[in-house]
Design an enzyme around this catalytic site. Structure first.
Site, PDB file in Angstrom:
ATOM      1  CB  CYS A  90      -0.925  -0.010   1.213  1.00 42.38           C
ATOM      2  SG  CYS A  90      -2.023   1.422   1.302  1.00 42.38           S
ATOM      3  N   GLY A  91       0.809   2.041  -1.049  1.00 39.25           N
ATOM      4  CA  GLY A  91       1.689   3.196  -1.184  1.00 39.25           C
ATOM      5  C   GLY A  91       1.382   4.291  -0.185  1.00 39.25           C
ATOM      6  CG  HIS A  92      -2.676   5.726   1.496  1.00 41.88           C
ATOM      7  ND1 HIS A  92      -3.343   4.537   1.217  1.00 41.88           N
ATOM      8  CD2 HIS A  92      -3.152   6.152   2.695  1.00 41.88           C
ATOM      9  CE1 HIS A  92      -4.175   4.276   2.204  1.00 41.88           C
ATOM     10  NE2 HIS A  92      -4.095   5.237   3.111  1.00 41.88           N
ATOM     11  CG  ASP A 249      -6.426   6.321  -2.199  1.00 38.74           C
ATOM     12  OD1 ASP A 249      -6.240   7.278  -1.429  1.00 38.74           O
ATOM     13  OD2 ASP A 249      -5.616   5.382  -2.318  1.00 38.74           O
ATOM     14  CB  CYS A 253      -3.852   5.379  -5.318  1.00 33.97           C
ATOM     15  SG  CYS A 253      -3.774   3.582  -5.120  1.00 33.97           S
ATOM     16  N   GLY A 254      -0.577   5.237  -4.097  1.00 35.47           N
ATOM     17  CA  GLY A 254       0.805   4.919  -4.430  1.00 35.47           C
ATOM     18  C   GLY A 254       0.966   3.731  -5.353  1.00 35.47           C
ATOM     19  CB  THR A 255      -0.064   0.171  -5.229  1.00 37.24           C
ATOM     20  OG1 THR A 255      -1.391   0.371  -4.732  1.00 37.24           O
ATOM     21  CG2 THR A 255       0.844  -0.218  -4.071  1.00 37.24           C
TER      22      THR A 255
END
EC number: 5.1.1.8
Length: 333
Positions: A90-92, A249, A253-255
């Site tokens: 999870c990026g964030h 989100d 969203c990182g991913t």
């Protein structure tokens, strides 16, 4: 009857919530974080539902639990939890977790300014900028991302037939770009995107197979990424990412940003060294970069990095009491 106590540090990354479980997490078996994740889901998923769903959480809630690393090249391990389950990456959540863990002294990096995370998806390298006691910015170098499929056809409620590309950036994303039956995310309400997304996801998973070539446990499409023209003058693109059952989100969203960069790179629109600034539905930004080319099981890929910020909002001691009929949480239809 037992009352289980969890000490949490709450915050948000560019607007999307992060609940870091700093105390009360269960001991898990397994030699890798993927194995520990499986043990958590089999025996302790009530912790996830209790902390993420109402009445202690909400539809957009996501979080993380810290563990000792399972590999010698990492400083700390992270289990990502949200309303939909446990995520490989999870990026964030990474940006928020690192920010709060450093600021609260929950982890001591071997090298100041750098941190290696052991996640179910693999090693995630972190660089962070600190000003006194505060972490101002976190850049994560993600796992390799790649375009998985192009032009998959699916029927969307109200819109009709649309085509999506599917890319992997730590999770599988269906990317919806402007086309005959879809113009721009700004032309639809968030409620419409929330209504359509689970139907799209279900139909895509029923019609097509999504299998990471190296990680057998990553075998389904989990997110829908709706695209649009940017509003922020610095941004290259805008997106609204659907996850869980009813969530959009609030961060870019990182991913999802990683998956979008992989898609664009596969189509010759990004190359190593290029920057990609991604705007969220509320106008916050992630600064992406294609670090280098890579391969995943012979498939062309990229190694993306994502930079963003997070802020702590408070401390929270949460009880999950067996006497409570909603101890394990609920989700209103």
């Amino acid at each position: 009857m037992a009352r289980h106590s969890f000490f949490c540090v709450d915050g948000h990354t560019c607007g999307n919530p992060v609940r870091l479980v700093a105390g009360g997490g269960p001991n898990l078996n397994g030699s890798t974080m993927m194995e520990k994740c499986a043990h958590f889901l089999a025996e302790y998923d009530w912790i996830r539902t209790g902390l993420m769903f109402e009445p202690r959480g909400h539809d957009m809630m996501s979080g993380s639990i810290l563990y000792p690393p399972t590999r010698p090249d990492c400083d700390v391990a992270v289990l990502f939890i949200e309303t939909s389950g446990c995520l490989p990456m999870c990026g964030h959540g990474t940006i928020g977790t690192v920010t709060m863990a450093i600021e609260q002294g929950l982890v001591t990096p071997k090298t100041p300014g750098k941190l290696n995370l052991d996640t179910p998806a693999g090693l995630v390298a972190i660089e962070y900028e600190q000003d006194g006691q505060y972490v101002e910015r976190v850049r994560l170098t993600n796992v390799p991302a790649f375009l998985y499929a192009e032009g998959l056809e699916v029927e969307c409620p109200d819109l009709g037939p649309i085509k999506v590309d599917v890319a992997y950036g730590g999770n599988f994303y269906a990317i919806v770009e402007p086309q005959e039956n879809y113009t721009d995310m700004d032309d639809y309400s968030a409620l419409q995107l929330i209504a359509w997304s689970p139907v799209l996801r279900q139909r895509l998973n029923e019609k097509y197979k999504f299998q990471h070539p190296e990680l057998p446990d990553i075998n389904r499409l989990s997110h829908i990424l709706w695209t649009g023209k940017p509003k922020h003058p610095q941004a290259h693109a805008r997106n609204a990412v659907f996850y869980g059952d009813k969530a959009i989100d609030r961060s870019p969203c990182g991913t999802g940003t990683s998956a979008r960069m992989a898609q664009l790179a596969a189509k010759g629109k990004l190359k190593p060294g290029d920057e990609f600034i991604h705007e969220s539905i509320i106008g916050s930004l992630f600064h992406g970069r294609v670090e280098r080319a890579a391969e995943v099981a012979g498939r062309p890929a990229i190694v993306p990095s994502i930079a963003g910020w997070a802020r702590m909002t408070g401390y929270n001691t949460i009880f999950i009491d067996d006497r409570d009929p909603f101890a394990h949480g609920f989700s209103a239809a």
